[in-house]
Scaffold this active site. Structure first.
Site, PDB file in Angstrom:
ATOM      1  N   GLU A 136      -0.706   5.424  13.565  1.00  0.00           N
ATOM      2  CA  GLU A 136      -0.441   6.663  12.839  1.00  0.00           C
ATOM      3  C   GLU A 136      -0.702   7.882  13.719  1.00  0.00           C
ATOM      4  OE1 GLU A 136      -1.261   8.778   8.510  1.00  0.00           O
ATOM      5  OE2 GLU A 136      -2.612   7.178   9.184  1.00  0.00           O
ATOM      6  N   LYS A 196      -9.773   7.972   2.445  1.00  0.00           N
ATOM      7  CA  LYS A 196     -10.179   6.575   2.255  1.00  0.00           C
ATOM      8  C   LYS A 196     -11.607   6.346   2.740  1.00  0.00           C
ATOM      9  CE  LYS A 196      -5.564   4.436   2.459  1.00  0.00           C
ATOM     10  NZ  LYS A 196      -4.727   5.636   2.591  1.00  0.00           N
ATOM     11  N   CYS A 206       0.796  -1.225   0.000  1.00  0.00           N
ATOM     12  CA  CYS A 206       0.000   0.000   0.000  1.00  0.00           C
ATOM     13  C   CYS A 206       0.831   1.279   0.000  1.00  0.00           C
ATOM     14  CB  CYS A 206      -0.948  -0.004   1.194  1.00  0.00           C
ATOM     15  SG  CYS A 206      -1.947  -1.499   1.279  1.00  0.00           S
ATOM     16  N   PHE A 243       1.588  -3.412   3.876  1.00  0.00           N
ATOM     17  CA  PHE A 243       2.018  -4.721   4.330  1.00  0.00           C
ATOM     18  C   PHE A 243       3.535  -4.833   4.154  1.00  0.00           C
ATOM     19  CE2 PHE A 243      -2.001  -7.577   3.680  1.00  0.00           C
ATOM     20  CZ  PHE A 243      -2.693  -6.797   4.578  1.00  0.00           C
ATOM     21  N   HIS A 302      -2.717   8.062   6.189  1.00  0.00           N
ATOM     22  CA  HIS A 302      -2.971   6.721   5.666  1.00  0.00           C
ATOM     23  C   HIS A 302      -4.370   6.294   6.075  1.00  0.00           C
ATOM     24  CE1 HIS A 302      -2.038   2.870   3.999  1.00  0.00           C
ATOM     25  NE2 HIS A 302      -2.213   2.245   5.161  1.00  0.00           N
ATOM     26  N   HIS A 314      -9.749   2.118   0.207  1.00  0.00           N
ATOM     27  CA  HIS A 314      -8.291   1.988   0.179  1.00  0.00           C
ATOM     28  C   HIS A 314      -7.896   1.469  -1.198  1.00  0.00           C
ATOM     29  CE1 HIS A 314      -4.235   1.340   1.096  1.00  0.00           C
ATOM     30  NE2 HIS A 314      -4.324   0.594   2.189  1.00  0.00           N
TER      31      HIS A 314
END
Length: 771
Positions: free
Chosen positions: A320, A342, A176, A405, A309, A347
């Protein structure tokens, strides 16, 4: 054909954004997306691309695809074969190209790097390939076309054709974070004076396998994604693409381009905590944000807005939020506006970072901040100004975070582009020669580089595991003669063969002494992992489970299917939190991966770089190769080189100071002529290490290009078989072994890619007489 690439560190260059393109479920192009994000509209809808009725969730940010592409140079045959991921990519890039005032085809023959980021690539095509191979294994109609479309470099070649450019292509697959990484990579190419114009784009399309994978992790929200809400329960998936045309300020001004904004800074780091879960305190996120601001020459107090994010999962949002407060300090953080888009479009995985960078550019230019409209009760961990409703607010700098990831963390700082430059000065090139300090290999010959170097021809073993499937001439890696000690590590107990091959080769190349120094923090280690197929075994197994019953699909298998899993496992094993890229390319891709490692060393970003490649085989990938060349020996394994700077090379050191050479093919340039040009551009060597495999169909173009070339050739792949993405890595290991074991002083490594270009580099022993 472009001339041999010249790479210089020419001091600081500001990097202007002159074109932007975007396609999401919110709309088509800048205007529709800006209106939607500004107003806080939600754009999630029922999935229609595949049957999601058996999933817990059946809603996503699915794009309503435009009826036709913008003007382009694609041939009719290329248009007919477009799959969804490539179509998303082309829409965004063609909009950006026109937005920048560039004409189609005007940059043909000039150096225009293409930097792409994706996580899933053409996964839906791979799904169709798998279904036909398993349900009707005797029916091979259309399968060769699917094999080619499924390879991510094909999407890059379609972009090259569509706009009429033939520059070097870098495809980053860091889960991502890919979309932010690709912009950061292009930014650094221009900042260091290696090009004047670059295309950067991130993209991903929805696919059944990935959708089911996130559902198996129970990461999808059963309601709405609510980033930073105290009761959030997961994310929504989306699809789309975001693209930038980047130019040095000097070039943009010289051609009279409108400067839309500026990429000011970029930072990247690796989270070693877990394959899918961030460190609770967001340690790597703090590092990536800090490095991005240092690169831009700005302080956290100057950042007016953060596009977070912000996935809406319980663990990611806490990490975060903690990272933002740690990075900025509590007093500054409370005044920084933060939101997650998002919530509106889902996402976008590999496309997220690029799309969110375009949204930041919109906010900078138009003076508004996009809200997070789904929040009902703000999580107390948020010690900053969360934008909950549409807001008009002028800002000078925006920061966007992307975390993926495998612990991939990336941050970008964007500015209005009208301010006086405050960017940190680019450091001069680091002194010293770049040398190969170690090699490692796993192959059909065994688990070490000496076994590869001494390998005689290894007979192929015909294999087929499904009645009617094409027979594969397979060269498997033999079982290790002694247990692999690293498989006792928690992260490596259940990994697929590709991760074992990559780690084994890397540890051999690094050596025990350097490994101890990396673990102690005395060596800042970068990792570049080059790949073509990835984890085909677990991917095939996981998708078979999805088709059988998505409710029982394994959440253990799915995270291992991401392209950057092997590099992530290696970083965790070594304790290396520095920059870590997984590059997708063809069988020649190891040479540009080495080039990237050399760049990092010259820029002083790291002290050493492991450049690695690995591939694993199963019947499906073997059948895919057999569709093109039934006589080709298909092999598996890994290879690695350790690169470092040496202030005073000693006689016998293998140096990499000669330039890398690349020549693209396609259009009027044939593959044989690209090979011939690479050989002509490099200084003569004692030996030429070719990528010849011994199969006439595969070798015909390289043999034609080598006709009349001087020098003795060595051909390791004729013994080892074609390792697909690992092939050129084996060539480099074989070339180094030749230099170490014979009287040869130099070797030219020649690698002909099957999709992109021919590459070459020259390795030579250090000698005071010639260096």
């Amino acid at each position: 054909m472009i001339a041999a690439e010249t790479r210089t560190l020419g001091g600081q260059h500001r990097v202007a954004i002159t074109g932007a393109g975007i396609l999401t479920s919110m709309g088509h192009g800048w205007a529709e997306n800006a209106a939607g994000f500004r107003s806080g509209r939600l754009a999630l809808r029922p999935v229609s691309l595949f049957d999601a009725s058996r999933q817990r969730v059946n809603r996503a940010g699915e794009v309503l695809m435009p009826k036709a592409l913008p003007d382009n140079l694609l041939r009719p045959a290329s248009r007919r074969r477009l799959e969804r991921g490539a179509e998303l990519l082309l829409h965004a890039c063609l909009e950006a190209w026109a937005h920048a005032g560039l004409r189609l085809g005007e940059w043909s023959g000039k150096l225009v790097p293409i930097s792409l980021g994706t996580s899933a690539g053409a996964m839906a095509v791979g799904e169709a390939l798998f279904k036909q191979s398993t349900r009707t294994p005797t029916d091979h109609r259309g399968q060769a076309t699917r094999v080619r479309q499924y390879q991510i470099p094909t999407q890059a070649t379609l972009l090259s054709e569509a706009v009429g450019i033939d520059g070097p292509i870098t495809i980053i697959s860091n889960a991502c974070a890919s979309g932010a990484n690709c912009i950061g990579h292009a930014f650094e190419q221009l900042r260091y004076g290696r090009a004047e114009v670059a295309v950067a784009a991130g993209y991903d399309a929805l696919s059944e396998m990935v959708f089911a994978g996130f559902d198996s992790l129970q990461a999808l929200s059963t309601d709405l994604p609510r980033p930073f809400d105290a009761h959030r329960d997961g994310l929504a998936l989306g699809e789309g693409a975001g693209a930038f045309i980047l130019e040095t300020y000097e070039h943009a001004r010289a051609r009279g381009a409108e400067i839309l904004g500026e990429v000011c800074g970029y930072g990247a780091a690796t989270d070693l905590h877990h394959l899918t879960q961030p460190h609770p305190q967001g340690v790597a996120a703090v590092t990536s944000m800090t490095r991005a601001c240092a690169s831009a020459g700005v302080s956290p107090a100057q950042i007016g807005y953060i596009n977070s994010h912000g996935t809406g999962t319980p663990l990611n949002d806490v990490a975060e939020a903690n990272a933002i407060v740690t990075w900025a300090g509590a007093a500054v953080a409370q005044n920084i506006a933060v939101s997650s888009t998002k919530a509106a479009i889902g996402h976008l995985l590999g496309g997220a970072g690029s799309v969110e960078a375009v949204i930041c550019l919109m906010a900078l230019r138009e003076g508004w901040l996009p809200p997070t409209p789904t929040v009902r009760e703000l999580d107390p961990v948020c010690k900053f100004d969360v934008v909950l409703t549409p807001r008009d607010q002028a800002i000078n700098y925006a920061l966007t975070n992307s975390f993926g990831f495998g612990g991939a963390n990336a941050s970008l700082v964007l500015g209005k582009g009208t301010l006086a430059s405050t960017a940190a000065q680019v450091s001069p090139p680091a002194a010293g020669s770049i040398i190969i300090g170690g090699i490692g290999a796993v192959s059909g010959a065994g688990w070490t580089s000496p076994e590869l170097a001494l390998a005689e021809e290894i007979p192929a073993q015909p294999t087929t595991r499904i009645p009617g499937a094409l027979t594969t001439n397979n060269v498997p890696v033999p079982p290790p003669t002694t247990p692999l000690p690293f498989t006792r590590e928690a992260r490596l107990r259940r990994v697929s063969p590709i991760s074992r091959y990559a780690v084994a080769a890397a540890l051999e190349a690094l050596g025990e002494s350097r490994r101890a120094q990396v673990l102690a923090g005395d060596i800042r280690l970068g990792v570049v992992f080059s790949i073509l197929n990835g984890c085909v075994n677990y991917s095939r197994r996981f998708y078979a489970e999805v088709l059988a019953d998505p409710h029982t699909a394994s959440p253990i298998l799915f995270p291992e299917t991401v392209f950057n899993a092997p590099a992530s496992h290696l970083a965790a094993l070594l304790g290396s939190s520095e920059i870590n890229y997984t590059l997708i390319g063809d069988r020649a891709n190891f040479l540009p991966a080495m080039q990237l490692g050399c760049d990092w060393l010259r820029e002083g970003r790291v002290d050493g770089v492991l450049v690695i490649s690995a591939e694993e085989q199963d019947w499906l990938s073997g059948e895919a190769a057999a569709l093109y060349d039934p006589k080709l020996k298909v092999s598996e394994g890994g290879a690695a080189v350790y690169l470092e700077r040496s202030q005073q090379p000693t006689p016998g050191d293998i140096c990499l100071d000669e330039p890398f050479v690349r020549h693209g093919f396609g259009g009027s340039v044939s593959r044989p002529n690209a090979v011939k040009a690479v050989v002509a551009d490099l200084p003569s060597s004692d030996l030429i290490c070719t990528s010849l495999t011994g199969s006439q169909r595969t070798d015909v173009d390289e043999l034609a290009g080598l006709a009349g070339a001087c020098g003795t050739t060595i051909n390791p792949l004729r013994n080892l078989g074609s390792g697909l993405g690992v092939s050129s890595a084996w060539q480099v290991v074989a070339a180094v072994s030749e230099l170490q074991g014979t009287g040869a002083q130099s070797v030219t490594v020649l690698a002909l890619g099957n999709l992109l270009a021919a590459h070459g580099l020259r390795l030579q022993k250090f000698s005071p007489r010639i260096n």
